[in-house]
Design a protein around this motif. Structure first.
Motif: not given
Length: 234
Positions: A59-63, A72-81, A86-99
């Motif tokens: 999981a990655v959080g973007l803000d 952050t931990d072994r499976t969770n990270t943070f990206c400023r953006g 979005l600084p990610f490859k196409s089709g990279q995520f199974d689930f996206i949330t926005s609050r």
């Protein structure tokens, strides 16, 4: 006693079927995380949502900015953006949330196109935002931004979305119904209109609970304060 625990029995006594928007979104998130997917949370702030839902394989959080210490931990990270780039490859995520991000976006169509590109086919996007027709939001829009920001920071301990500039480009039930999601690569699967009762203080609780009951009694549910939009990648 926590303020939420103090007022919850009152809500359950008079409105036993009531659910907060966060309860509905949590149910959707928990279901999506059952298969340990790759998850992107947009508007993550300090990654607290990833902290309380650790089931994702990655999981990655973007803000655009972070407040305080970011989790952050072994499976969770943070990206400023930005959601527009979005600084990610196409089709990279199974689930996206926005609050509570989309009320601040001047170009929601462009943001949804970027979200669609980042999702795998058939995957889900969960958008939580505000309803600009809600009476409290109508009042807030009248107040000058600089004054409103000070009032909100005084009333709430955290830094809620009302302290940032808003555009409300996709923020009414009617706008959702008539929006052409198809050209974003997404389809509308469901949406919810919820009026969250504020438990920050006795005054806010009494007023918001009374407003909820009044709107519900006269059939004005379309004026409830929060919207949850469930979208599926085509």
């Amino acid at each position: 006693m926590d303020k939420f625990d103090k007022y919850l029995p009152v809500i359950k006594k008079y409105e036993p079927a009531y659910k907060f928007s966060w309860q509905i979104s949590t149910e959707i998130i928990e279901k999506q995380l059952e298969n340990s997917p790759y998850w992107l949370d947009i508007g993550a702030r300090n990654n607290n949502r990833l902290r309380v839902h650790p089931q994702a394989k990655f999981a990655v959080g973007l803000d655009p900015e972070a407040e305080g210490e970011v989790y952050t931990d072994r499976t969770n990270t943070f990206c400023r953006g930005s959601v527009y780039e979005l600084p990610f490859k196409s089709g990279q995520f199974d689930f996206i949330t926005s609050r509570f991000v989309f009320e601040h976006l001047e170009h929601p169509r462009k943001a949804l196109q970027r979200i669609s590109e980042a999702l795998k086919p058939g995957s889900l996007a969960l958008i939580e935002t505000t309803n600009k027709n809600n009476p409290l939001i109508v009042i807030a829009r009248i107040i000058p931004f600089s004054i409103k920001k000070k009032i909100i920071k005084h009333l709430f301990k955290d830094n809620p979305s009302g302290t940032y500039k808003t555009f409300y480009a996709l923020n009414t039930p009617a706008a959702i119904k008539h929006f052409n999601f198809k050209d974003t690569g997404l389809k509308l699967e469901n949406y919810y209109i919820i009026n969250d009762i504020i438990c920050e203080s006795k005054i806010l609780f009494t007023f918001s609970f009374g407003l909820y009951k009044l709107l519900r009694r006269f059939g004005f549910e379309n004026l409830f304060g929060n919207l949850i939009i469930v979208l599926r990648k085509v």
